[in-house]
Motif scaffolding. Structure first.
Motif, PDB file in Angstrom:
ATOM      1  N   PHE A  37      78.074  22.196  13.056  1.00  0.00           N
ATOM      2  CA  PHE A  37      77.386  21.380  12.273  1.00  0.00           C
ATOM      3  C   PHE A  37      78.111  20.322  11.446  1.00  0.00           C
ATOM      4  CE2 PHE A  37      74.387  24.421  13.233  1.00  0.00           C
ATOM      5  CZ  PHE A  37      73.155  23.686  13.660  1.00  0.00           C
ATOM      6  N   LEU A  38      78.541  19.132  11.773  1.00  0.00           N
ATOM      7  CA  LEU A  38      79.242  18.201  11.184  1.00  0.00           C
ATOM      8  C   LEU A  38      78.399  17.559  10.176  1.00  0.00           C
ATOM      9  CD1 LEU A  38      82.008  16.642  10.724  1.00  0.00           C
ATOM     10  CD2 LEU A  38      81.343  15.103  12.610  1.00  0.00           C
ATOM     11  N   ILE A  39      78.725  17.929   8.766  1.00  0.00           N
ATOM     12  CA  ILE A  39      77.930  17.620   7.744  1.00  0.00           C
ATOM     13  C   ILE A  39      78.425  16.362   7.142  1.00  0.00           C
ATOM     14  CG2 ILE A  39      76.797  18.476   5.463  1.00  0.00           C
ATOM     15  CD1 ILE A  39      77.134  21.163   6.610  1.00  0.00           C
ATOM     16  N   CYS A  40      77.582  15.437   6.937  1.00  0.00           N
ATOM     17  CA  CYS A  40      77.908  14.171   6.303  1.00  0.00           C
ATOM     18  C   CYS A  40      77.752  14.075   4.795  1.00  0.00           C
ATOM     19  CB  CYS A  40      77.670  12.924   7.008  1.00  0.00           C
ATOM     20  SG  CYS A  40      77.980  12.809   8.727  1.00  0.00           S
ATOM     21  N   PRO A  41      78.340  13.539   3.922  1.00  0.00           N
ATOM     22  CA  PRO A  41      77.781  13.458   2.379  1.00  0.00           C
ATOM     23  C   PRO A  41      76.309  12.955   2.550  1.00  0.00           C
ATOM     24  CG  PRO A  41      80.164  12.435   2.669  1.00  0.00           C
ATOM     25  CD  PRO A  41      79.652  12.641   3.933  1.00  0.00           C
ATOM     26  N   THR A  42      75.625  13.475   1.494  1.00  0.00           N
ATOM     27  CA  THR A  42      74.165  12.813   1.325  1.00  0.00           C
ATOM     28  C   THR A  42      73.269  13.461   2.315  1.00  0.00           C
ATOM     29  OG1 THR A  42      74.126  10.614   2.313  1.00  0.00           O
ATOM     30  CG2 THR A  42      74.705  10.890  -0.048  1.00  0.00           C
ATOM     31  N   PHE A  43      73.916  14.398   3.157  1.00  0.00           N
ATOM     32  CA  PHE A  43      73.139  14.963   4.362  1.00  0.00           C
ATOM     33  C   PHE A  43      71.854  15.617   3.730  1.00  0.00           C
ATOM     34  CE2 PHE A  43      75.066  18.580   2.722  1.00  0.00           C
ATOM     35  CZ  PHE A  43      74.233  19.746   3.137  1.00  0.00           C
ATOM     36  N   THR A  44      70.597  15.507   4.551  1.00  0.00           N
ATOM     37  CA  THR A  44      69.229  16.004   4.277  1.00  0.00           C
ATOM     38  C   THR A  44      69.412  17.637   4.402  1.00  0.00           C
ATOM     39  OG1 THR A  44      68.469  14.262   4.960  1.00  0.00           O
ATOM     40  CG2 THR A  44      67.097  15.894   4.367  1.00  0.00           C
ATOM     41  N   LEU A  45      69.363  18.535   3.273  1.00  0.00           N
ATOM     42  CA  LEU A  45      69.279  19.908   3.342  1.00  0.00           C
ATOM     43  C   LEU A  45      68.284  20.457   4.022  1.00  0.00           C
ATOM     44  CD1 LEU A  45      71.053  21.996   1.912  1.00  0.00           C
ATOM     45  CD2 LEU A  45      69.963  22.009  -0.179  1.00  0.00           C
ATOM     46  N   LEU A  46      67.119  19.771   3.993  1.00  0.00           N
ATOM     47  CA  LEU A  46      66.049  20.488   4.620  1.00  0.00           C
ATOM     48  C   LEU A  46      66.319  20.283   6.174  1.00  0.00           C
ATOM     49  CD1 LEU A  46      63.166  21.530   5.095  1.00  0.00           C
ATOM     50  CD2 LEU A  46      62.028  19.234   4.884  1.00  0.00           C
ATOM     51  N   ALA A  47      66.855  19.123   6.818  1.00  0.00           N
ATOM     52  CA  ALA A  47      67.035  19.161   8.116  1.00  0.00           C
ATOM     53  C   ALA A  47      68.163  20.028   8.664  1.00  0.00           C
ATOM     54  CB  ALA A  47      67.390  17.646   8.463  1.00  0.00           C
ATOM     55  N   PHE A  48      69.170  20.231   7.688  1.00  0.00           N
ATOM     56  CA  PHE A  48      70.288  21.097   8.075  1.00  0.00           C
ATOM     57  C   PHE A  48      69.582  22.750   8.106  1.00  0.00           C
ATOM     58  CE2 PHE A  48      73.592  23.984   6.231  1.00  0.00           C
ATOM     59  CZ  PHE A  48      74.288  24.129   7.280  1.00  0.00           C
ATOM     60  N   ALA A  49      68.957  23.056   7.153  1.00  0.00           N
ATOM     61  CA  ALA A  49      68.631  24.457   7.127  1.00  0.00           C
ATOM     62  C   ALA A  49      67.592  24.584   8.407  1.00  0.00           C
ATOM     63  CB  ALA A  49      67.722  24.578   5.632  1.00  0.00           C
ATOM     64  N   SER A  50      66.859  23.677   8.419  1.00  0.00           N
ATOM     65  CA  SER A  50      65.692  23.604   9.460  1.00  0.00           C
ATOM     66  C   SER A  50      66.349  23.780  10.802  1.00  0.00           C
ATOM     67  CB  SER A  50      64.634  22.492   9.567  1.00  0.00           C
ATOM     68  OG  SER A  50      63.847  22.433   8.372  1.00  0.00           O
ATOM     69  N   ALA A  51      67.579  23.284  10.976  1.00  0.00           N
ATOM     70  CA  ALA A  51      68.030  23.560  12.391  1.00  0.00           C
ATOM     71  C   ALA A  51      68.889  24.944  12.279  1.00  0.00           C
ATOM     72  CB  ALA A  51      69.140  22.478  12.579  1.00  0.00           C
ATOM     73  N   VAL A  52      69.424  25.310  11.213  1.00  0.00           N
ATOM     74  CA  VAL A  52      70.560  26.518  11.324  1.00  0.00           C
ATOM     75  C   VAL A  52      69.477  28.055  11.346  1.00  0.00           C
ATOM     76  CG1 VAL A  52      71.719  27.958  10.157  1.00  0.00           C
ATOM     77  CG2 VAL A  52      72.541  25.533  10.212  1.00  0.00           C
TER      78      VAL A  52
END
Length: 196
Positions: A37-52
Motif C-alpha cells: 500500500f503506497l500511501i499518499c499524503p491526505t489519503f482517505t483513512l476509511l478507504a485504506f482501512a477498508s482495503a486492509v
C-alpha cells in the motif's frame, strides 16, 4: 497504528489470533498473496482501512497467511491522512516484487498522488508484470502513468468531474470497483472492502 504490527510477509510471523469465528478450509499449499500500500499524503483513512481489514479477516478466518501486506510512502516517512491522523509506515516503497499488488492510496487532494515518483513507481511495477490498483483518488496516478487507457476503471464519484477535466479521453465507470486485467480501482471508502 501507534505500535508496529508484526511483519506479515515473514514465514515465521505469528498467524492472527483466532477470532470468534474461523474456518480451516484454506489449502495448506495456497501461496500468500502480497500487497504493498503506497500511501499518499491526505489519503482517505476509511478507504485504506477498508482495503486492509478484509485481508486481515481472511487470514483470521482461515488461520493461514493467505495475504501479506506492507505500507510505504515514497520516502518512508509517516504520512498524514485526510482526517489529520499521522500514520507510521513500514518504510520507503523500494521495488515491490512482481507478484505483489501495488495499491496507491490517495484522498482529498488527488494532485498529490500524481507526483513523478509515484507515477513512475506505478509504471515500473505494471511494466514488469505486476498488478496495480488505486483506492479513492489513486486512479489519478494510474491515469497519469498511462495505465487506464482502454480499461474499465472507477474512482470516487466526488472526484469524477475533476478527473474528466484532467483526463478528457478517459471515462470512469459509476461502479463501486473495477478489475480489468492487472488494474484494480475502486470508489474509495467502503467500496475498498467490496474490491478486496
Amino acid at each position: 497504528w501507534a505500535h508496529r504490527r508484526p511483519d506479515m510477509s515473514s514465514d515465521t510471523a505469528p498467524l492472527i489470533p483466532q477470532g470468534a469465528a474461523y474456518f480451516r478450509p484454506a489449502r495448506a499449499d495456497a501461496p500468500t498473496r502480497s500487497f504493498v500500500f503506497l500511501i499518499c499524503p491526505t489519503f482517505t483513512l476509511l478507504a485504506f482501512a477498508s482495503a486492509v481489514e478484509p485481508l486481515r479477516i481472511a487470514n483470521q478466518l482461515s488461520q493461514r497467511p493467505l495475504y501479506a501486506w506492507r505500507t510505504a510512502t515514497a520516502d518512508g516517512q509517516p504520512v498524514i491522512s485526510s482526517c489529520g491522523l499521522t500514520v507510521q509506515v513500514d518504510g520507503p516503497l523500494g521495488t515491490p516484487t512482481r507478484d505483489s499488488t501495488l495499491m496507491i492510496c490517495a484522498g482529498n487532494q488527488p494532485e498529490i498522488a500524481i507526483t513523478s515518483n509515484i507515477v513512475a513507481a506505478a509504471q515500473r511495477h505494471h511494466r514488469h508484470g505486476g498488478q496495480v490498483g488505486g483506492l479513492c483518488t489513486g486512479p489519478f496516478a494510474l491515469a497519469k502513468a498511462g495505465l487506464l487507457a482502454d480499461r474499465r476503471f472507477t474512482l470516487h464519484w466526488e472526484n469524477q468531474p475533476a478527473f474528466r477535466e484532467m483526463f478528457p479521453t478517459l471515462t470512469p465507470s459509476e461502479t463501486k470497483f473495477e478489475i480489468d486485467a492487472r488494474v484494480m480501482t475502486c470508489g474509495g471508502g467502503a467500496a475498498a472492502t467490496d474490491l478486496m
